[in-house]
Design a protein around this motif. Structure first.
Motif, mmCIF file in Angstrom:
data_model
loop_
_atom_site.group_PDB
_atom_site.id
_atom_site.type_symbol
_atom_site.label_atom_id
_atom_site.label_comp_id
_atom_site.label_asym_id
_atom_site.label_seq_id
_atom_site.Cartn_x
_atom_site.Cartn_y
_atom_site.Cartn_z
ATOM 1 N N ASP B 141 14.322 -43.036 -1.405
ATOM 2 C CA ASP B 141 15.420 -43.298 -2.350
ATOM 3 C C ASP B 141 16.199 -42.018 -2.642
ATOM 4 N N ALA B 142 15.473 -40.947 -2.879
ATOM 5 C CA ALA B 142 16.143 -39.674 -3.186
ATOM 6 C C ALA B 142 16.930 -39.175 -1.976
ATOM 7 N N ALA B 143 16.364 -39.352 -0.802
ATOM 8 C CA ALA B 143 17.057 -38.890 0.409
ATOM 9 C C ALA B 143 18.340 -39.675 0.633
ATOM 10 N N LEU B 144 18.297 -40.964 0.349
ATOM 11 C CA LEU B 144 19.508 -41.780 0.523
ATOM 12 C C LEU B 144 20.623 -41.312 -0.405
ATOM 13 N N VAL B 145 20.261 -40.948 -1.623
ATOM 14 C CA VAL B 145 21.260 -40.420 -2.555
ATOM 15 C C VAL B 145 21.854 -39.128 -1.985
ATOM 16 N N ALA B 146 20.990 -38.283 -1.461
ATOM 17 C CA ALA B 146 21.463 -37.008 -0.896
ATOM 18 C C ALA B 146 22.370 -37.238 0.306
ATOM 19 N N VAL B 147 21.994 -38.189 1.165
ATOM 20 C CA VAL B 147 22.829 -38.498 2.333
ATOM 21 C C VAL B 147 24.204 -38.965 1.882
ATOM 22 N N GLU B 148 24.234 -39.868 0.893
ATOM 23 C CA GLU B 148 25.518 -40.388 0.402
ATOM 24 C C GLU B 148 26.371 -39.261 -0.158
ATOM 25 N N THR B 149 25.742 -38.361 -0.909
ATOM 26 C CA THR B 149 26.492 -37.257 -1.518
ATOM 27 C C THR B 149 27.079 -36.346 -0.437
ATOM 28 N N LEU B 150 26.263 -35.998 0.537
ATOM 29 C CA LEU B 150 26.753 -35.142 1.623
ATOM 30 C C LEU B 150 27.875 -35.836 2.402
ATOM 31 N N ALA B 151 27.715 -37.133 2.644
ATOM 32 C CA ALA B 151 28.740 -37.876 3.389
ATOM 33 C C ALA B 151 30.025 -37.957 2.583
ATOM 34 N N ASP B 152 29.888 -38.133 1.250
ATOM 35 C CA ASP B 152 31.083 -38.175 0.389
ATOM 36 C C ASP B 152 31.880 -36.890 0.540
ATOM 37 N N VAL B 153 31.173 -35.794 0.437
ATOM 38 C CA VAL B 153 31.850 -34.494 0.501
ATOM 39 C C VAL B 153 32.498 -34.298 1.872
ATOM 40 N N ALA B 154 31.761 -34.630 2.904
ATOM 41 C CA ALA B 154 32.266 -34.396 4.264
ATOM 42 C C ALA B 154 33.474 -35.264 4.580
#
Lengths: 474, 163
Positions: B141-154
């Protein structure tokens, strides 16, 4: 006093092995042995499992050629069901097997052997690797990477994943090829053809520089075994088993795979987990035979596609109708990549490959069966005995690398006798011993059903069995 | 996976890797599978057993690559999200490599250096099995949040040049 050289581990091969070289009192090589020191035991722990599970279980013998086990196992399963699978399923299995040959051969040539061939067997060992290759030949290295990716993508488009796809099953296959997938594969064919054309041109130009290796890397007469089509054509999925000799004579044809025990013996050596199959009518070790790309090009009359047939003609014009040097496995491998690409292209034009009629359903109709197909490294046999409920009672797997075991050992002797003159091994000679093994592209995880990556250990052994010199490489 | 394979030139590639039959080692695969299920435009997820050389061709055209792996000994409940760079000293073979070595190969082969992050998910059980431990499940769950955040920024950032 006898002395011994040990090379442990052998590098840039699939698995873990060592080589020992035995010297006499005058430091002449008297023997050399290729040892495989790993064991996994798939044949034992499969007992009791439903035969339906065997394709997906045995696919896990190997991460490089899982498709080969998937195909041979499924064919054994077809025979247990006593069904003829739908033609579309057979074509799709063939398509996946061709893609497997392309990707596995690309790994062998571009990743594992090209550093030796293109940078030189005596080049700086710290640069004699894939990064050194990228620096020296970036276009070829990039093409090789993408060629392997192409083969992997075809497997993934059919089976849902690159490694261990649980797609081919007794009776057929689970999923069709989508039209979009077919177009994706088609779109990548021109690049794949261009890459292998460039690699073939490069290799042919280099071959004359390796005359000494051609002469001493496993050049001796043996039998050759492989599948051929009805008209004697190159074949990797179905067809008939043919055995020829070094003069090109057909020793046995249309061999009954169900009766393989009448023509194949399996010798066990005390110093290796790798079995040593041999042609039973000639006995052990006189029944030595080779399988894989070199053997397939020796046993077939032609390939059946225009570009590959033209390359086969040039290959035979240069090496003779029957090529006996194991160094030429590399050349044969490149021609088989081209053949695989052309056969894939041809299959994509067949409307049947989009069919959704893919599976014949039946219950247990036979209690014993053998499935045979051509893996990248050679002919693969899966033999199952089951009970009336379909549970496995006995399994025997005869793997391509094992069938080349006698030839790999003889190759080690030939290389050692030619290159070793004294109680130590110069680095370039060490690398030639490894390269002699690499020419066969052995997959020891398959052949011993063993775990692990594959480093090399070479030992130089004296007459009293003391170790005089040894080298390890990870 | 099959659809993802056909969509080339993704802006963001998420590479989850591990052994699906070694319990928590599959945590990266689970993250990749969930990312794929969400079908976010411009994002492709690859679930792979190991980081093999040909992956370099898959990540070379991406703006952002996010690797997701299990990590033994990490602080329970806390994933680590680290920016990573290519490394020529990390070991590399035809069968497996590290994310940094794969980036190095991508740079050497394709003259491409995508922005790259490694998400390390706490893992406690690597025995045979196909179930995640509660620790690893929380990490997904935490990793998915991190992936979404990184993808948002990118995906919001201006396009990079030179790729």
């Amino acid at each position: 006093m006898t002395r011994r050289i040990v090379i442990d581990p052998v590098t840039r091969i699939e698995g873990h092995a060592k080589i020992t070289i035995h010297l006499d009192d005058d430091s002449h090589v008297v023997d050399a042995r290729f040892h495989v020191a790993e064991f996994r035991g798939f044949e034992t722990f499969c007992a009791g499992r439903p035969f339906w599970e065997m394709p997906s279980i045995t696919a896990r013998v190997c991460g490089i050629c899982p498709v080969s086990h998937l195909i041979a196992s499924s064919k054994a399963g077809d025979a247990l069901l006593a069904v003829a699978i739908p033609s579309a399923a057979a074509k799709l299995r063939r398509l996946m097997n061709l893609a497997q040959i392309v990707q596995s051969h690309a790994l062998s040539f571009f990743h594992l052997s090209a550093p030796d061939l293109l940078l030189g067997l005596d080049s700086d060992p710290s640069r004699r690797n894939v990064f050194g290759l990228i620096a020296a030949e970036p276009e070829l290295a990039r093409g090789g990477i993408r060629l392997r990716q192409f083969g992997q993508e075809v497997i993934e488009l059919l089976g849902g994943r690159k490694i261990h796809p649980a797609w081919s099953v007794p009776g057929g296959v689970r999923e069709p090829l989508a039209a979009a997938g077919r177009e994706h594969i088609r779109a990548r064919l021109p690049e794949a053809k261009a890459t292998i054309a460039a690699a073939l041109a490069r290799f042919k130009a280099l071959l004359d520089q390796f005359q000494e290796e051609v002469e001493h890397f496993g050049r001796f007469p043996t039998l050759f075994l492989g599948l051929v089509g009805d008209d004697g054509a190159w074949e990797v999925y179905d067809g008939a088993l043919r055995l020829t000799d070094s003069e090109g004579r057909i020793v046995a044809d249309n061999l009954d795979v169900d009766a393989y025990r009448t023509f194949l013996g399996e010798a066990v050596q005390p110093d290796s987990y790798l079995k040593s199959p041999y042609y039973l009518p000639l006995g052990f070790p006189e029944g030595i035979y080779r399988v894989g790309p070199l053997a397939r090009l020796n046993v077939c009359s032609h390939i059946g596609t225009p570009l590959a047939d033209a390359e086969l003609k040039a290959y035979r014009a240069r090496g003779g109708r029957v090529v006996t040097s194991s160094f030429w496995y590399h050349y044969a491998r490149l021609i088989e990549i081209l053949a695989g690409i052309e056969h894939i292209e041809r299959l994509l034009d067949d409307p049947d490959v989009l069919s959704t009629h893919l599976r014949a359903k039946a219950d247990v109709n036979a209690l014993e069966a053998v499935g045979v197909s051509e893996a990248p490294r050679g002919t693969l046999f899966h033999h199952y005995q089951i009970d009336e409920h379909g549970l496995i009672r006995r399994v025997n797997l005869i793997i391509a690398t094992g069938q080349n075991n006698l030839a790999m050992n003889r190759t080690m002797v030939q290389i050692a006798r030619h290159y070793i003159h004294g109680p130590t091994i110069p680095e370039g000679v060490l690398n030639r011993l490894e390269a002699g093994i690499r020419a066969f592209d052995p997959c020891l995880s398959c052949s011993t059903h063993a775990v692990g990556a594959m480093p090399l250990h070479v030992q130089l052994v004296g007459p009293d069995r003391s170790v005089l010199d040894e080298t390890w490489r990870d | 996976m099959r659809a993802a394979l056909i969509r080339e030139h993704a802006e963001v590639v998420v590479v989850g890797y591990g052994n699906p039959l070694r319990s928590d080692d599959a945590v990266g695969l689970c993250v990749a599978a969930e990312v794929a299920r969400r079908h976010r435009p411009g994002v492709v997820a690859l679930a792979v057993p190991q980081l093999v050389p040909e992956l370099s061709a898959s990540i070379a055209t991406a703006r952002l690559v996010v690797f997701v792996d299990a990590r033994r000994g990490a602080v329970e409940g806390a994933i680590a999200v680290d920016r990573i760079e290519p490394s020529e000293t990390d070991p590399f073979s035809a069968h497996a490599s590290s994310p940094r070595a794969l980036l190095s190969m991508t740079r050497a082969l394709f003259d491409a250096t995508p922005e790259a992050w490694l998400i390390s998910v706490p893992a406690v059980n690597f025995k045979f099995g196909d179930q995640l431990s509660p620790t690893a499940r929380r990490g997904v769950d935490a990793a998915l949040v991190a992936v979404e955040t990184l993808a948002d920024v990118a995906t919001r950032a201006p396009a990079l040049t030179g790729l």
